[in-house]
Scaffold this motif. Structure first.
Motif, PDB file in Angstrom:
ATOM      1  N   GLN A 179       0.827  -1.208   0.000  1.00  0.00           N
ATOM      2  CA  GLN A 179       0.000   0.000   0.000  1.00  0.00           C
ATOM      3  C   GLN A 179       0.858   1.254   0.000  1.00  0.00           C
ATOM      4  O   GLN A 179       0.552   2.239  -0.685  1.00  0.00           O
ATOM      5  N   ALA A 180       1.947   1.236   0.773  1.00  0.00           N
ATOM      6  CA  ALA A 180       2.845   2.386   0.801  1.00  0.00           C
ATOM      7  C   ALA A 180       3.515   2.573  -0.556  1.00  0.00           C
ATOM      8  O   ALA A 180       3.682   3.700  -1.036  1.00  0.00           O
ATOM      9  N   ALA A 181       3.897   1.466  -1.194  1.00  0.00           N
ATOM     10  CA  ALA A 181       4.520   1.537  -2.516  1.00  0.00           C
ATOM     11  C   ALA A 181       3.568   2.163  -3.528  1.00  0.00           C
ATOM     12  O   ALA A 181       3.968   2.980  -4.372  1.00  0.00           O
ATOM     13  N   LYS A 182       2.291   1.787  -3.419  1.00  0.00           N
ATOM     14  CA  LYS A 182       1.284   2.340  -4.329  1.00  0.00           C
ATOM     15  C   LYS A 182       1.121   3.846  -4.113  1.00  0.00           C
ATOM     16  O   LYS A 182       1.021   4.621  -5.073  1.00  0.00           O
ATOM     17  N   ALA A 183       1.143   4.261  -2.839  1.00  0.00           N
ATOM     18  CA  ALA A 183       0.970   5.677  -2.523  1.00  0.00           C
ATOM     19  C   ALA A 183       2.164   6.510  -3.003  1.00  0.00           C
ATOM     20  O   ALA A 183       1.996   7.618  -3.534  1.00  0.00           O
ATOM     21  N   VAL A 184       3.369   5.985  -2.832  1.00  0.00           N
ATOM     22  CA  VAL A 184       4.573   6.695  -3.271  1.00  0.00           C
ATOM     23  C   VAL A 184       4.552   6.885  -4.783  1.00  0.00           C
ATOM     24  O   VAL A 184       4.830   7.986  -5.302  1.00  0.00           O
ATOM     25  N   HIS A 185       4.196   5.830  -5.508  1.00  0.00           N
ATOM     26  CA  HIS A 185       4.212   5.894  -6.965  1.00  0.00           C
ATOM     27  C   HIS A 185       3.062   6.756  -7.495  1.00  0.00           C
ATOM     28  O   HIS A 185       3.212   7.425  -8.535  1.00  0.00           O
ATOM     29  N   ALA A 186       1.953   6.780  -6.780  1.00  0.00           N
ATOM     30  CA  ALA A 186       0.826   7.622  -7.203  1.00  0.00           C
ATOM     31  C   ALA A 186       1.165   9.096  -7.034  1.00  0.00           C
ATOM     32  O   ALA A 186       0.761   9.938  -7.853  1.00  0.00           O
ATOM     33  N   ALA A 187       1.896   9.417  -5.972  1.00  0.00           N
ATOM     34  CA  ALA A 187       2.264  10.813  -5.723  1.00  0.00           C
ATOM     35  C   ALA A 187       3.297  11.318  -6.725  1.00  0.00           C
ATOM     36  O   ALA A 187       3.333  12.500  -7.061  1.00  0.00           O
ATOM     37  N   ASP A 188       4.141  10.411  -7.224  1.00  0.00           N
ATOM     38  CA  ASP A 188       5.165  10.763  -8.212  1.00  0.00           C
ATOM     39  C   ASP A 188       5.392   9.544  -9.088  1.00  0.00           C
ATOM     40  O   ASP A 188       6.031   8.580  -8.673  1.00  0.00           O
ATOM     41  N   PRO A 189       4.869   9.546 -10.306  1.00  0.00           N
ATOM     42  CA  PRO A 189       4.975   8.374 -11.199  1.00  0.00           C
ATOM     43  C   PRO A 189       6.403   7.929 -11.489  1.00  0.00           C
ATOM     44  O   PRO A 189       6.611   6.823 -11.985  1.00  0.00           O
TER      45      PRO A 189
END
Length: 440
Positions: A179-189
């Motif tokens: 979930q954290a990985a998804k949030a990091v990548h969503a904030a900056d592709p």
């Protein structure tokens, strides 16, 4: 296993018994007797590659004039093992001691290259080390093939400033990590919490070790190979799923691209080992003070565990004619408080000795000056390293990992990751059989 492992171990024990009975040594002394005779001097040679190890050995030599140790610097673990195996085959030319990586010990034992230290004072060091590390040097049996020196308990390094900016909590489970990985990548592709590295078999081994894997086993007089089992499948499927989803990078570590990403905030997490600060400070110096360390995310939070990535030990070779003296030095080097502190100061290792690590590592690395409890976190992880049995053809399994997972990472398909595990199993088993081992 083929007869050369069981029978080889018996031959090794017989050789040790002969030494104890008083075979003449390289220095003209009986096995270890010069250690107790003030009029005789033992000369020991030590093949090792750790930086500045000779400075640590100087401390020993000053205090032990009758057991003198000379360090012969080697190019690394693999070259040293190759040289030792050549010397064993030739019947001469081996040193008294060698720095041996944990994953290479079964190979050396199978070749009758190491002496059994269970009859020496080295056997009394068990309480100094975590159970998982002790298993590495005993292969889960009664013999002792080496004394642990350093270890690499795995932990999670993360950019604390990025987590704070995004309002993220440090993941304690692998579901939370995803979930954290998804949030990091969503904030900056362009940003990732980590990468799946297909050129670091030791990293992947540690990840599966945490999940409960043990890729080899000893079954009577045979080896078993357990790569394609639930624990490894679970880890491979997990990472394959993250890569397929696109929320974790699929590029190898230790490349210029990866180094740049660490320094520019595009790689904001790293699942690595206790020696990680040296890599981070060297590759991402501009981010000092922005990282923190935490325990690895868990598969079962109620049963904390971690894997090990890296580390080595001090072994006595089967050609040494001074078994007791060599064992005495190996014991001192890896358990004496002064020696352990010198190892930390001069070579930069993370000691396998639990109490030695506590007393020698009292301040956080400069790169982590923002986290005073850095070594408390790492020390806690070190106590939860799961047991893992290596086999006599680790190099073959690791090469198969590099080949198969490179293809899987490039394909970005979860199914390819699972297929890679099957291929590793097949290649490893076939190699054991072709080499003459019995496999169950």
């Amino acid at each position: 296993m083929r007869k050369s492992f069981r029978a080889g171990a018996v031959a090794m024990l017989a050789a040790a018994a002969m030494l104890t009975a008083g075979c003449s040594g390289n220095s003209g002394s009986d096995n270890g007797s010069a250690a107790s005779d003030p009029n005789q001097k033992v000369e020991l040679t030590y093949w090792a590659w750790a930086p500045n190890l000779d400075k640590v050995v100087e401390v020993w030599n000053e205090k032990n004039p009758n057991i003198h140790v000379t360090v012969n610097k080697q190019d690394g673990g693999d070259p040293a093992v190759t040289k030792l195996l050549t010397a064993v085959k030739a019947g001469s030319g081996a040193p008294d001691l060698i720095q041996a990586e944990y994953q290479k010990i079964p190979t050396l034992v199978a070749a009758d290259a190491l002496a059994d230290l269970s009859g020496t004072e080295a056997n009394e060091t068990k309480s100094h080390f975590p159970e998982g590390v002790w298993n590495d040097v005993t292969l889960g049996g009664d013999a002792l093939y080496s004394v642990p020196q350093d270890t690499g308990p795995m932990v999670f390094y993360y950019r604390a400033d990025v987590f704070e900016k995004l309002g993220l909590s440090v993941p304690t489970t692998w579901d939370e990590y995803a979930q954290a990985a998804k949030a990091v990548h969503a904030a900056d592709p362009e940003a990732y919490l980590g990468t799946f590295s297909s050129n670091d078999a030791g990293w992947f081994t540690g990840m599966t070790q945490q999940a409960g894997a043990s890729w080899w086993g000893i079954d009577g007089d045979a080896w078993s190979v357990n790569i394609d089992k639930e624990a490894t499948q679970k880890v491979a499927g997990y990472w394959g799923g993250l890569v397929e989803e696109g929320i974790i990078d699929n590029k190898p570590m230790y490349t210029p691209e990866w180094n740049t990403a660490l320094n520019t905030g595009k790689q904001v997490g790293w699942l690595s080992a206790a020696w990680g600060p040296g890599v981070l400070s060297g590759n991402a110096g501009s981010t000092a003070g922005q990282w923190k360390v935490a325990p690895m995310p868990q598969w079962d939070a109620a049963k904390p565990s971690t894997g090990n990535w890296g580390g080595s030990s001090t072994a006595v070779t089967s050609q040494s004619k001074n078994l007791d003296a060599a064992a005495k030095f190996a014991t001192w080097l890896n358990t004496d408080p002064e020696a352990v502190k010198a190892l930390v100061t001069e070579t930069g290792i993370y000691p396998a000795d639990t109490e030695g690590a506590k007393s020698a590592l009292t301040e956080a690395p400069g790169f982590f000056s923002n986290q005073p409890d850095f070594y408390d976190v790492v020390g806690g992880a070190a106590q939860s390293v799961s047991s893992f049995t290596y086999g006599p053809n680790v190099n073959v399994a690791y090469n198969a990992y590099n080949d198969q997972f490179a293809k899987a990472a490039q394909s970005k398909q979860k199914g390819a990751f699972l297929d890679a595990v099957k291929s590793m199993q097949q290649v490893t088993v076939e190699d054991l059989l072709q080499t003459g081992f019995t496999v169950k």
